[in-house]
Design a protein around this motif. Structure first.
Motif, PDB file in Angstrom:
ATOM      1  N   ALA A 158       0.794  -1.237   0.000  1.00  0.00           N
ATOM      2  CA  ALA A 158       0.000   0.000   0.000  1.00  0.00           C
ATOM      3  C   ALA A 158       0.824   1.283   0.000  1.00  0.00           C
ATOM      4  O   ALA A 158       0.277   2.357  -0.233  1.00  0.00           O
ATOM      5  CB  ALA A 158      -0.937   0.002   1.209  1.00  0.00           C
ATOM      6  N   VAL A 212       0.857  13.952   7.058  1.00  0.00           N
ATOM      7  CA  VAL A 212       0.493  13.275   5.810  1.00  0.00           C
ATOM      8  C   VAL A 212       1.265  13.929   4.665  1.00  0.00           C
ATOM      9  O   VAL A 212       1.469  15.147   4.664  1.00  0.00           O
ATOM     10  CB  VAL A 212      -1.053  13.300   5.605  1.00  0.00           C
ATOM     11  CG1 VAL A 212      -1.626  14.695   5.670  1.00  0.00           C
ATOM     12  CG2 VAL A 212      -1.453  12.621   4.305  1.00  0.00           C
ATOM     13  N   TYR A 225      -9.131  12.574   6.118  1.00  0.00           N
ATOM     14  CA  TYR A 225      -8.996  13.251   7.414  1.00  0.00           C
ATOM     15  C   TYR A 225      -9.910  14.480   7.489  1.00  0.00           C
ATOM     16  O   TYR A 225     -10.535  14.722   8.519  1.00  0.00           O
ATOM     17  CB  TYR A 225      -7.537  13.664   7.644  1.00  0.00           C
ATOM     18  CG  TYR A 225      -6.565  12.504   7.676  1.00  0.00           C
ATOM     19  CD1 TYR A 225      -6.834  11.359   8.430  1.00  0.00           C
ATOM     20  CD2 TYR A 225      -5.373  12.539   6.962  1.00  0.00           C
ATOM     21  CE1 TYR A 225      -5.954  10.292   8.447  1.00  0.00           C
ATOM     22  CE2 TYR A 225      -4.486  11.478   6.980  1.00  0.00           C
ATOM     23  CZ  TYR A 225      -4.780  10.358   7.713  1.00  0.00           C
ATOM     24  OH  TYR A 225      -3.910   9.304   7.733  1.00  0.00           O
TER      25      TYR A 225
HETATM   26  C1  LIG Z   1      -5.784   6.513   3.039  1.00  0.00           C
HETATM   27  C2  LIG Z   1      -6.463   5.150   3.222  1.00  0.00           C
HETATM   28  C3  LIG Z   1      -6.231   4.662   4.654  1.00  0.00           C
HETATM   29  C4  LIG Z   1      -7.987   5.353   2.983  1.00  0.00           C
HETATM   30  O1  LIG Z   1      -8.616   4.126   3.242  1.00  0.00           O
HETATM   31  P1  LIG Z   1      -9.945   3.698   2.482  1.00  0.00           P
HETATM   32  O2  LIG Z   1     -10.495   2.529   3.200  1.00  0.00           O
HETATM   33  O3  LIG Z   1      -9.689   3.571   1.026  1.00  0.00           O
HETATM   34  O4  LIG Z   1     -10.826   5.015   2.733  1.00  0.00           O
HETATM   35  P2  LIG Z   1     -12.413   5.066   2.795  1.00  0.00           P
HETATM   36  O5  LIG Z   1     -13.010   4.112   1.814  1.00  0.00           O
HETATM   37  O6  LIG Z   1     -12.856   4.985   4.218  1.00  0.00           O
HETATM   38  O7  LIG Z   1     -12.644   6.530   2.270  1.00  0.00           O
HETATM   39  C5  LIG Z   1     -12.575   7.615   3.161  1.00  0.00           C
HETATM   40  C6  LIG Z   1     -12.496   8.889   2.377  1.00  0.00           C
HETATM   41  O8  LIG Z   1     -11.208   8.926   1.759  1.00  0.00           O
HETATM   42  C7  LIG Z   1     -11.317   9.559   0.511  1.00  0.00           C
HETATM   43  N1  LIG Z   1     -10.916   8.607  -0.500  1.00  0.00           N
HETATM   44  C8  LIG Z   1     -10.815   7.260  -0.415  1.00  0.00           C
HETATM   45  N2  LIG Z   1     -10.365   6.737  -1.556  1.00  0.00           N
HETATM   46  C9  LIG Z   1     -10.172   7.783  -2.398  1.00  0.00           C
HETATM   47  C10 LIG Z   1      -9.692   7.897  -3.731  1.00  0.00           C
HETATM   48  N3  LIG Z   1      -9.321   6.842  -4.458  1.00  0.00           N
HETATM   49  N4  LIG Z   1      -9.606   9.128  -4.286  1.00  0.00           N
HETATM   50  C11 LIG Z   1      -9.961  10.226  -3.582  1.00  0.00           C
HETATM   51  N5  LIG Z   1     -10.415  10.172  -2.301  1.00  0.00           N
HETATM   52  C12 LIG Z   1     -10.524   8.969  -1.730  1.00  0.00           C
HETATM   53  C13 LIG Z   1     -12.713   9.988   0.369  1.00  0.00           C
HETATM   54  O9  LIG Z   1     -12.849  11.282   0.949  1.00  0.00           O
HETATM   55  C14 LIG Z   1     -13.463   9.027   1.217  1.00  0.00           C
HETATM   56  O10 LIG Z   1     -14.667   9.517   1.639  1.00  0.00           O
HETATM   57  P3  LIG Z   1     -15.957   9.454   0.664  1.00  0.00           P
HETATM   58  O11 LIG Z   1     -15.961   8.079   0.043  1.00  0.00           O
HETATM   59  O12 LIG Z   1     -17.084   9.683   1.610  1.00  0.00           O
HETATM   60  O13 LIG Z   1     -15.722  10.531  -0.355  1.00  0.00           O
HETATM   61  C15 LIG Z   1      -5.982   4.121   2.185  1.00  0.00           C
HETATM   62  O14 LIG Z   1      -6.082   4.682   0.908  1.00  0.00           O
HETATM   63  C16 LIG Z   1      -4.562   3.644   2.421  1.00  0.00           C
HETATM   64  O15 LIG Z   1      -4.306   2.735   3.186  1.00  0.00           O
HETATM   65  N6  LIG Z   1      -3.589   4.289   1.733  1.00  0.00           N
HETATM   66  C17 LIG Z   1      -2.181   3.921   1.840  1.00  0.00           C
HETATM   67  C18 LIG Z   1      -1.614   4.303   3.181  1.00  0.00           C
HETATM   68  C19 LIG Z   1      -1.807   5.767   3.470  1.00  0.00           C
HETATM   69  O16 LIG Z   1      -1.706   6.624   2.605  1.00  0.00           O
HETATM   70  N7  LIG Z   1      -2.064   6.065   4.759  1.00  0.00           N
HETATM   71  C20 LIG Z   1      -2.218   7.418   5.235  1.00  0.00           C
HETATM   72  C21 LIG Z   1      -0.890   7.948   5.633  1.00  0.00           C
HETATM   73  S1  LIG Z   1      -1.027   9.567   6.367  1.00  0.00           S
END
Ligand SMILES: CC(C)(COP(=O)(O)OP(=O)(O)OC[C@H]1O[C@@H](n2cnc3c(N)ncnc32)[C@H](O)[C@@H]1OP(=O)(O)O)[C@@H](O)C(=O)NCCC(=O)NCCS
Length: 150
Positions: free
Chosen positions: A21, A104, A115
């Motif tokens: 990831a 971040v 966030y």
């Molecule tokens: C960041 C991360 C934890 C989000 O997890 P996720 O389970 O995909 O997120 P969710 O499905 O709960 O989505 C939460 C919000 O994130 C945003 N989001 C999620 N995927 C997105 C995408 N592909 N593009 C834009 N926004 C996105 C949206 O705001 C979403 O809310 P909404 O669906 O109501 O618009 C995940 O992408 C991840 O593990 N990334 C790699 C590690 C990382 O970057 N960690 C953070 C370090 S600070």
């Protein structure tokens, strides 16, 4: 999704997700050190105990520092990241913490959006905080003031 305290025996599965990831993943030792230091670390599992995501939180006096949060790539965009954030917010309010802070990458718009939607605010910028493919990258410091909920 169920939360479980992260155990040493979870680290191999966690690191496999971390590597899949992230461009700059934490190592096995990074997670081990966090467990040894007593940081709050949870894995979030599905009905068959497969890890979907995890988070590591360092409590510093009455603040929570969110050090890592990640959802397995195949499970992303289904609301699990948001659920993990909500879990950390609940943990923090239940333990009378007053602030959650995190850094971040400036380029990580997806996480920033998550966030912001969860109620975090942008507090400041740490210049050239992270290693990047070319040189260094800024960190956005974000926070959630929990005194608001008290
Ligand atoms: C960041 C991360 C934890 C989000 O997890 P996720 O389970 O995909 O997120 P969710 O499905 O709960 O989505 C939460 C919000 O994130 C945003 N989001 C999620 N995927 C997105 C995408 N592909 N593009 C834009 N926004 C996105 C949206 O705001 C979403 O809310 P909404 O669906 O109501 O618009 C995940 O992408 C991840 O593990 N990334 C790699 C590690 C990382 O970057 N960690 C953070 C370090 S600070």
């Amino acid at each position: 999704m169920q939360a479980r305290q992260m155990q040493t025996q979870n680290i191999a599965e966690v690191v496999a997700i971390e590597v899949a990831a992230n461009q700059f993943p934490w190592s096995h030792k990074n997670f081990e050190d966090c467990l040894k230091a007593g940081y709050q670390s949870w894995v979030f599992v599905d009905a068959s105990e497969q890890i979907l995501g995890y988070t590591v939180v360092q409590q510093v006096v009455d603040e929570a520092h969110l050090l890592n949060i990640c959802v397995k790539p195949s499970a992303q965009k289904q609301g699990f990241g948001r659920e993990i954030i909500e879990y950390v917010i609940d943990f923090s309010t239940n333990n009378s913490l007053v602030l959650i802070v995190l850094e971040v990458r400036r380029s990580n718009r997806r996480a920033q959006k998550m966030y912001l939607r969860a109620g975090f605010n942008e507090m400041s910028v740490r210049r050239a905080y992270y290693p990047a493919e070319k040189g260094r990258e800024d960190a956005i410091l974000m926070g959630m003031d929990l005194a608001f909920f008290a």
